[in-house]
Design a protein around this motif. Structure first.
Motif, short mmCIF file in Angstrom:
data_model
loop_
_atom_site.label_atom_id
_atom_site.label_comp_id
_atom_site.label_asym_id
_atom_site.label_seq_id
_atom_site.Cartn_x
_atom_site.Cartn_y
_atom_site.Cartn_z
N LEU A 192 40.13 22.89 44.79
CA LEU A 192 41.20 23.78 45.26
C LEU A 192 41.08 25.20 44.72
O LEU A 192 41.75 26.11 45.21
N GLY A 193 40.28 25.41 43.68
CA GLY A 193 39.93 26.77 43.27
C GLY A 193 40.99 27.53 42.50
O GLY A 193 40.95 28.77 42.47
N VAL A 194 41.95 26.85 41.87
CA VAL A 194 42.95 27.53 41.06
C VAL A 194 43.22 26.74 39.78
O VAL A 194 42.94 25.54 39.71
N SER A 195 43.76 27.42 38.77
CA SER A 195 44.20 26.75 37.55
C SER A 195 45.16 27.67 36.81
O SER A 195 45.34 28.84 37.17
N LEU A 196 45.75 27.13 35.76
CA LEU A 196 46.71 27.87 34.93
C LEU A 196 46.35 27.69 33.46
O LEU A 196 45.60 26.80 33.09
N ALA A 197 46.93 28.52 32.62
CA ALA A 197 46.85 28.33 31.17
C ALA A 197 48.09 28.95 30.55
O ALA A 197 48.60 29.97 31.01
N ARG A 198 48.58 28.30 29.50
CA ARG A 198 49.65 28.88 28.69
C ARG A 198 49.00 29.50 27.46
O ARG A 198 48.14 28.88 26.83
N VAL A 199 49.41 30.72 27.11
CA VAL A 199 48.88 31.39 25.93
C VAL A 199 50.03 31.69 24.99
O VAL A 199 51.00 32.36 25.38
N ASP A 200 49.93 31.17 23.77
CA ASP A 200 50.94 31.43 22.74
C ASP A 200 50.36 32.37 21.70
O ASP A 200 49.19 32.24 21.30
N TYR A 201 51.18 33.29 21.22
CA TYR A 201 50.76 34.27 20.23
C TYR A 201 51.77 34.32 19.09
O TYR A 201 52.98 34.51 19.33
N ALA A 202 51.30 34.16 17.86
CA ALA A 202 52.15 34.44 16.71
C ALA A 202 52.35 35.95 16.62
O ALA A 202 51.65 36.72 17.30
N PRO A 203 53.28 36.44 15.80
CA PRO A 203 53.39 37.89 15.62
C PRO A 203 52.04 38.49 15.22
O PRO A 203 51.39 38.00 14.30
N TYR A 204 51.61 39.48 15.96
CA TYR A 204 50.32 40.16 15.77
C TYR A 204 49.12 39.24 16.06
O TYR A 204 48.00 39.53 15.66
N GLY A 205 49.39 38.14 16.75
CA GLY A 205 48.31 37.23 17.13
C GLY A 205 47.44 37.82 18.23
O GLY A 205 47.91 38.59 19.08
N LEU A 206 46.18 37.45 18.22
CA LEU A 206 45.18 38.02 19.15
C LEU A 206 44.50 36.93 19.96
O LEU A 206 44.03 35.93 19.41
N ASN A 207 44.44 37.13 21.27
CA ASN A 207 43.51 36.37 22.12
C ASN A 207 42.29 37.28 22.24
O ASN A 207 42.33 38.28 22.95
N PRO A 208 41.20 36.98 21.50
CA PRO A 208 40.14 37.96 21.27
C PRO A 208 39.34 38.28 22.53
O PRO A 208 39.44 37.57 23.54
N PRO A 209 38.54 39.35 22.49
CA PRO A 209 37.72 39.71 23.65
C PRO A 209 36.89 38.53 24.15
O PRO A 209 36.16 37.90 23.38
N HIS A 210 37.04 38.25 25.44
CA HIS A 210 36.34 37.12 26.05
C HIS A 210 36.19 37.39 27.55
O HIS A 210 36.75 38.36 28.08
N THR A 211 35.46 36.53 28.22
CA THR A 211 35.31 36.64 29.68
C THR A 211 35.50 35.26 30.29
O THR A 211 35.32 34.23 29.64
N HIS A 212 35.86 35.27 31.57
CA HIS A 212 35.87 34.04 32.38
C HIS A 212 34.80 34.22 33.45
O HIS A 212 34.98 35.00 34.39
N PRO A 213 33.67 33.53 33.31
CA PRO A 213 32.55 33.77 34.23
C PRO A 213 32.82 33.38 35.67
O PRO A 213 32.15 33.86 36.58
N ARG A 214 33.83 32.51 35.89
CA ARG A 214 34.05 32.02 37.25
C ARG A 214 35.44 32.35 37.81
O ARG A 214 35.82 31.80 38.84
N ALA A 215 36.19 33.25 37.17
CA ALA A 215 37.56 33.46 37.65
C ALA A 215 38.11 34.84 37.34
O ALA A 215 37.85 35.40 36.28
N THR A 216 38.90 35.35 38.27
CA THR A 216 39.80 36.47 38.01
C THR A 216 41.08 35.89 37.44
O THR A 216 41.49 34.78 37.79
N GLU A 217 41.70 36.62 36.52
CA GLU A 217 42.92 36.14 35.85
C GLU A 217 44.07 37.10 36.11
O GLU A 217 43.90 38.31 36.07
N ILE A 218 45.24 36.54 36.38
CA ILE A 218 46.46 37.34 36.47
C ILE A 218 47.43 36.79 35.43
O ILE A 218 47.77 35.60 35.45
N LEU A 219 47.84 37.65 34.51
CA LEU A 219 48.65 37.24 33.35
C LEU A 219 50.10 37.68 33.53
O LEU A 219 50.36 38.84 33.86
#
Length: 228
Positions: free
Chosen positions: A95-122
């Motif tokens: 079906l070509g779609v998926s989701l993810a939940r992202v949790d961040y502590a205060p000053y938490g970082l989701n570090p530089p990364h790429t998704h080779p097979r998807a565009t992301e809308i946050l």
């Protein structure tokens, strides 16, 4: 006459190019759904997974409750990504779609990364995030913005991107991705934490760093906050 022929050939070339581009992506599924199963004896292999008989599908094949609870952010990065991809929802297969939940502590970082097979809308559900992505060579332009609750930001497929909680409280976001299995490459972890390690000679020249600095970076424990 020659001009007419030349114009006709040009139109044919453009049509052929458009036709080839239209079929350059994954083909559309030929059935309503393809619930992924591991039973190779009673399944058909489609798009990387085996398909269950559609008559055996249940509501559980299309649902997932794992995004109700916050992810554990007690790590070096202060963030955690909880996916809802084909591994968690078998009915997403093809079906070509998926989701993810992202949790961040205060000053938490989701570090530089790429998704080779998807565009992301946050979409930000709670908190304040500083987000951005870097365009490809030769410009390498940073496109960034501070987001607040209810704001949305798009990260184009394959480009390096990040999110940083710049607030003093926890933050939560939902990422929608244009692939059932978007994949993830965390830049620092991939470069300095690969197994086996990339040659120090390669990294010293690539990053213009002293060998001792590279060796120190390779010796670190690189936290993986993605569970894709």
């Amino acid at each position: 006459m020659k001009k007419m022929v030349a114009n006709t050939l040009a139109y044919i070339a453009l049509f052929a190019m458009a036709f080839s581009l239209a079929y350059a992506s994954d083909p559309s599924p030929l059935q309503d759904f393809c619930v992924a199963v591991n039973d190779t004896n009673a399944a058909v292999f489609v798009n990387g997974k085996f398909c269950q008989d559609p008559k055996l599908a249940t509501p559980n094949d299309f649902s997932f409750s794992g995004l109700r609870l916050p992810g554990n952010t007690s790590n070096q990065l202060g963030s955690m990504v909880t996916p809802a991809s084909v591994a968690q929802i078998p009915g997403l297969n093809t079906l070509g779609v998926s989701l993810a939940r992202v949790d961040y502590a205060p000053y938490g970082l989701n570090p530089p990364h790429t998704h080779p097979r998807a565009t992301e809308i946050l979409t930000v559900l709670e908190g304040t995030l500083y987000v951005g992505f870097v365009t490809s060579n030769p410009d390498n332009r940073l496109i960034s913005k501070v987001l607040y609750k209810g704001d949305v930001f798009v990260f184009p497929q394959g480009l390096i991107h990040f999110q940083l909680n710049v607030g003093t409280t926890n933050a939560v976001a939902i990422a929608s991705l244009s692939s059932q299995n978007p994949g993830v490459i965390t830049i620092a972890r991939a470069v300095f934490g690969s197994k086996p390690a990339i040659s120090v000679d390669v990294l010293t020249k690539a990053f213009q760093l002293d060998k001792d600095v590279v060796a120190n970076l390779q010796s670190k424990f690189w936290t993986d906050n993605h569970t894709y």
